[in-house]
Design an enzyme around this catalytic site. Structure first.
Site, short mmCIF file in Angstrom:
data_model
loop_
_atom_site.label_atom_id
_atom_site.label_comp_id
_atom_site.label_asym_id
_atom_site.label_seq_id
_atom_site.Cartn_x
_atom_site.Cartn_y
_atom_site.Cartn_z
N GLY A 283 41.21 41.18 43.94
CA GLY A 283 42.33 41.19 44.33
C GLY A 283 41.82 41.57 46.13
O GLY A 283 42.66 41.17 46.84
N GLY B 139 42.19 44.63 38.01
CA GLY B 139 43.51 44.84 38.94
C GLY B 139 44.79 46.08 38.26
O GLY B 139 46.06 44.96 38.43
N SER C 119 39.52 46.99 40.91
CA SER C 119 40.15 48.00 42.01
C SER C 119 39.40 47.90 42.73
O SER C 119 39.36 49.16 44.00
CB SER C 119 40.98 48.69 40.71
OG SER C 119 41.90 48.09 39.94
N GLU D 230 38.39 38.41 31.86
CA GLU D 230 39.62 36.92 31.93
C GLU D 230 38.93 36.16 30.56
O GLU D 230 40.33 35.46 29.87
CB GLU D 230 40.05 37.37 33.07
CG GLU D 230 40.84 37.72 33.70
CD GLU D 230 41.00 37.74 35.09
OE1 GLU D 230 40.25 37.00 36.30
OE2 GLU D 230 40.96 39.35 35.78
N HIS E 194 33.18 37.20 32.52
CA HIS E 194 34.77 37.96 32.92
C HIS E 194 35.31 37.69 31.94
O HIS E 194 35.73 37.18 30.90
CB HIS E 194 35.23 36.90 33.90
CG HIS E 194 35.81 37.64 35.33
ND1 HIS E 194 36.71 38.27 34.84
CD2 HIS E 194 35.77 38.63 36.02
CE1 HIS E 194 37.89 38.80 35.14
NE2 HIS E 194 36.61 39.07 35.98
N GLU F 206 32.31 45.61 34.60
CA GLU F 206 33.83 45.86 35.25
C GLU F 206 34.04 46.00 33.87
O GLU F 206 35.25 45.39 33.10
CB GLU F 206 33.86 43.84 35.00
CG GLU F 206 33.65 43.37 36.98
CD GLU F 206 34.37 41.73 37.42
OE1 GLU F 206 34.84 42.34 38.59
OE2 GLU F 206 34.90 41.54 36.41
N ASN G 194 35.93 37.44 43.64
CA ASN G 194 35.99 36.71 42.73
C ASN G 194 37.29 36.12 42.94
O ASN G 194 38.51 37.04 42.93
CB ASN G 194 35.57 37.37 41.51
CG ASN G 194 36.48 36.60 40.37
OD1 ASN G 194 36.90 35.11 41.46
ND2 ASN G 194 36.68 37.04 39.37
N TRP G 195 38.12 35.04 43.84
CA TRP G 195 38.82 34.52 44.20
C TRP G 195 40.37 34.21 43.03
O TRP G 195 41.39 34.35 42.82
CB TRP G 195 38.91 33.25 45.09
CG TRP G 195 38.78 33.40 46.86
CD1 TRP G 195 38.06 34.59 46.77
CD2 TRP G 195 38.23 32.48 47.94
NE1 TRP G 195 37.70 34.47 48.15
CE2 TRP G 195 37.54 33.55 47.99
CE3 TRP G 195 38.63 31.31 47.38
CZ2 TRP G 195 37.24 32.30 49.72
CZ3 TRP G 195 38.30 30.59 48.85
CH2 TRP G 195 37.32 31.08 49.47
N LYS G 196 39.58 34.05 41.92
CA LYS G 196 40.51 33.70 40.39
C LYS G 196 41.33 32.60 40.69
O LYS G 196 40.42 32.01 41.40
CB LYS G 196 41.44 34.92 40.27
CG LYS G 196 39.85 36.88 39.93
CD LYS G 196 40.76 37.89 39.05
CE LYS G 196 39.67 38.62 39.04
NZ LYS G 196 39.87 39.34 38.52
#
Ligand code: 13P
Length: 253
Positions: A235, A173, A213, A97, A95, A167, A9-11
């Site tokens: 990440g 993160g 992570s 976020e 997700h 998650e 997931n490149w976000k």
């Protein structure tokens, strides 16, 4: 034993130029490696180009979000039909976020899942508890509610098309990965919940990925757990070398 599925997931990272370079490198590096199942989730604006590059490869492309409606007056939003038209096969839904920064609730997430399924896009349905919820001993309640509410009115034949990603919010993160046994316990709980709501065979066959992570150093011990079928990487997925390394270490078996 399932083949591990690794998704990056490149976000809101990379540039189009770097994304294209990344996709080409990934396609070339994995060419002919049949045992590998992986995918990337680029930002919306990169999707068309990245899908074109990864067409006929063993890398699938997922969008990071969709709206719950297929079209209409929703300024700034992107629909499932548009994502599908440019070549995506999957989409992240729910997700953490989206849930916590953009205040998406379970019923909106449920509507998105049903819309994605209606256009043959496979949802990657994310669930996870916050740190205070874990510390209060509420992890299982939170996960059960997210699953049951997010999957309301989703039939068994549709659930087959869904990938679930666990998650834990406190691990995203933060550099603080869940212990492999901790993650495995929640994955097992997710499978039991699916067994209760649907049936055992379906629960067994569904992919449940872990995210939070993940790095090349911990990827293998996570996927070595019996209930962890793959990884959703944030990440460490925007650096080509570390993403490739993760795919390689988990695919070795
Ligand atoms: P990190 O791997 O950066 O913790 O992010 C996980 C994630 O949110 C993937 O969707």
């Amino acid at each position: 034993m399932k083949r591990p599925f690794v998704i990056g997931n490149w976000k809101m990272n990379l540039t189009l130029v770097r994304g294209i370079e990344f996709a080409k490198l990934l396609k070339d590096s994995l060419h002919g490696k049949d045992g590998i199942m992986c995918g990337v989730c680029p930002p919306f604006i990169f999707l068309k180009e990245i899908c074109k590059i990864l067409e006929d490869s063993n890398v699938c492309v997922a969008a990071q979000n969709i709206h719950s409606e297929k079209y209409g007056a929703y300024t700034g939003e992107v629909s499932a039909l548009m994502i599908k038209e440019v070549g995506c096969t999957h989409v992240l839904i729910g997700h953490s976020e989206r849930r916590h920064i953009f205040h998406e609730d379970d019923s909106f997430i449920n509507a998105k899942i049903k819309t994605a399924l209606s256009v043959n896009l496979k949802p990657i349905f994310c669930v996870g508890e916050m740190l205070d919820e874990r510390e209060a001993g509420r992890t299982k309640d939170v996960i059960r509610n997210q699953l049951v509410r997010g999957l309301r009115d989703v039939r068994a034949d549709q659930l087959k098309e869904i990938v679930i990603a666990y998650e834990p919010v406190w691990a995203i993160g933060t550099g603080k990965t869940a212990l492999p046994e901790q993650a495995d316990e929640v994955h097992s709980f997710i499978r039991n919940t699916i067994t209760n709501e649907y049936d055992k065979n379906l629960a067994k066959s569904i992919y449940i990925l872990y995210g939070g992570s993940v790095k090349p150093e911990n990827a293998k011990e996570l996927t070595d757990q019996s209930e962890i079928d793959g990884l959703l990487v944030g990440g460490a997925s925007i650096l080509f070398e570390s993403f490739l390394k993760i795919i390689e270490v988990v695919s070795k078996g």
